[in-house]
Design a protein around this motif. Structure first.
Motif, short mmCIF file in Angstrom:
data_model
loop_
_atom_site.label_atom_id
_atom_site.label_comp_id
_atom_site.label_asym_id
_atom_site.label_seq_id
_atom_site.Cartn_x
_atom_site.Cartn_y
_atom_site.Cartn_z
N SER A 1 6.15 12.62 -45.15
CA SER A 1 6.53 12.36 -46.54
C SER A 1 6.16 10.91 -46.86
N ALA A 2 6.14 10.61 -48.15
CA ALA A 2 5.84 9.24 -48.58
C ALA A 2 6.86 8.27 -47.99
N GLU A 3 8.11 8.67 -47.99
CA GLU A 3 9.17 7.80 -47.47
C GLU A 3 8.99 7.55 -45.97
N GLU A 4 8.66 8.61 -45.22
CA GLU A 4 8.44 8.45 -43.77
C GLU A 4 7.27 7.51 -43.51
N LEU A 5 6.19 7.72 -44.24
CA LEU A 5 4.99 6.91 -44.03
C LEU A 5 5.28 5.43 -44.33
N ILE A 6 5.96 5.15 -45.42
CA ILE A 6 6.28 3.76 -45.74
C ILE A 6 7.20 3.16 -44.68
N ARG A 7 8.17 3.94 -44.22
CA ARG A 7 9.05 3.42 -43.16
C ARG A 7 8.25 3.11 -41.89
N MET A 8 7.35 4.02 -41.51
CA MET A 8 6.54 3.83 -40.31
C MET A 8 5.68 2.57 -40.44
N LEU A 9 4.98 2.45 -41.56
CA LEU A 9 4.09 1.30 -41.74
C LEU A 9 4.88 0.01 -41.83
N SER A 10 6.02 0.03 -42.50
CA SER A 10 6.85 -1.18 -42.59
C SER A 10 7.35 -1.59 -41.21
N THR A 11 7.71 -0.61 -40.38
CA THR A 11 8.14 -0.90 -39.01
C THR A 11 6.98 -1.49 -38.22
N SER A 12 5.83 -0.83 -38.27
CA SER A 12 4.68 -1.27 -37.50
C SER A 12 4.22 -2.67 -37.90
N GLU A 13 4.20 -2.95 -39.18
CA GLU A 13 3.71 -4.24 -39.68
C GLU A 13 4.79 -5.31 -39.71
N ALA A 14 6.03 -4.91 -39.45
CA ALA A 14 7.17 -5.85 -39.45
C ALA A 14 7.30 -6.58 -40.78
N GLU A 15 7.02 -5.85 -41.85
CA GLU A 15 7.20 -6.38 -43.20
C GLU A 15 7.24 -5.19 -44.15
N PRO A 16 7.90 -5.37 -45.30
CA PRO A 16 7.97 -4.25 -46.25
C PRO A 16 6.59 -3.90 -46.80
N ILE A 17 6.31 -2.62 -46.83
CA ILE A 17 5.07 -2.12 -47.42
C ILE A 17 5.44 -1.49 -48.76
N PRO A 18 4.74 -1.83 -49.83
CA PRO A 18 5.09 -1.29 -51.15
C PRO A 18 5.01 0.24 -51.17
N PRO A 19 6.00 0.89 -51.81
CA PRO A 19 6.02 2.36 -51.86
C PRO A 19 4.77 2.97 -52.46
N GLU A 20 4.14 2.28 -53.42
CA GLU A 20 2.95 2.86 -54.06
C GLU A 20 1.77 2.99 -53.08
N TYR A 21 1.84 2.35 -51.96
CA TYR A 21 0.80 2.46 -50.94
C TYR A 21 0.78 3.86 -50.31
N ALA A 22 1.90 4.55 -50.36
CA ALA A 22 2.04 5.85 -49.68
C ALA A 22 1.06 6.90 -50.20
N ASP A 23 0.90 7.00 -51.52
CA ASP A 23 0.03 8.05 -52.06
C ASP A 23 -1.40 7.93 -51.55
N MET A 24 -1.92 6.71 -51.54
CA MET A 24 -3.28 6.49 -51.06
C MET A 24 -3.39 6.85 -49.57
N MET A 25 -2.41 6.41 -48.78
CA MET A 25 -2.47 6.68 -47.34
C MET A 25 -2.30 8.16 -47.04
N ILE A 26 -1.42 8.85 -47.74
CA ILE A 26 -1.24 10.29 -47.52
C ILE A 26 -2.53 11.02 -47.85
N HIS A 27 -3.18 10.63 -48.94
CA HIS A 27 -4.46 11.23 -49.30
C HIS A 27 -5.48 11.02 -48.17
N LYS A 28 -5.57 9.79 -47.67
CA LYS A 28 -6.52 9.51 -46.59
C LYS A 28 -6.18 10.28 -45.32
N LEU A 29 -4.90 10.31 -44.96
CA LEU A 29 -4.50 11.03 -43.75
C LEU A 29 -4.84 12.52 -43.85
#
Length: 191
Positions: A90-118
């Motif tokens: 889900s968009a929420e899961e992806l943002i949580r994962m990326l924010s954890t990995s990058e150790a900084e908040p990732i903007p929620p609007e980034y999720a749609d683009m990444m889900i499309h790419k994935l």
């Protein structure tokens, strides 16, 4: 990890590669493969790095070993046809994962683009194309883009030849180094 007496060549190759794997990325693999929230919570939260790739995530060696051992087990289970616990994030899961990995908040609007790419690059085959007889593609370079192009062309059944000036893959990012330079985009998001 596997010892030298392990007879499975795939397992041995993965075990040999894992010591150089990026720990924050392995945490994402573990969450997606196992579905266990455990991997996105303390004590496994990476620390933010200044400019480097932060391959250790700033985590203690014992935690890195636990992550690598669990990643080996998860990859081997997948290799033996185990289901991936979270194949569609889900968009929420992806943002949580990326924010954890990058150790900084990732903007929620980034999720749609990444889900499309994935979804686009998760193995779905592109639509067939019609080309003239004898058509062939020349790929110059074996960096990320060249390798991605070769994969897509192979999936489409299009003949190609790939050339690289180095004796191995990696492209410009492998052969050139820029000491002291950095970008304001977290490295794994940028690449």
């Amino acid at each position: 990890m596997a010892d030298s007496t392990d007879l499975d060549p795939f397992r041995q190759r993965i075990a040999e590669a894992l010591p150089s794997a990026n720990i924050p990325t392995l945490l994402l693999l573990l969450y997606q493969f196992t579905g266990q929230e455990y991997w996105l919570n303390p004590p496994f939260i990476p620390v933010k790095s200044r400019w480097d790739d932060n391959d250790s995530g700033g985590l203690a060696v014992e935690l890195q070993t636990e992550i690598r051992d669990a990643a080996l087990a998860a990859i081997m289970a997948w290799r033996q046809r185990a289901n991936i616990a979270k194949p569609d994030l889900s968009a929420e899961e992806l943002i949580r994962m990326l924010s954890t990995s990058e150790a900084e908040p990732i903007p929620p609007e980034y999720a749609d683009m990444m889900i499309h790419k994935l979804r686009r690059y998760s193995g779905a085959l592109p639509d067939p194309v019609c080309l003239p007889e004898g058509f062939r593609v020349l790929i110059i370079g074996a960096g990320m883009s060249g390798v991605a192009a070769a994969i897509r062309l192979r999936q489409l059944g299009i003949s190609y030849i790939q050339i690289e000036m180095q004796d191995h893959t990696g492209g410009v990012w492998h052969s050139h180094h820029y000491p002291g330079c950095g970008v304001d985009t977290p490295g794994h998001l940028y690449s």
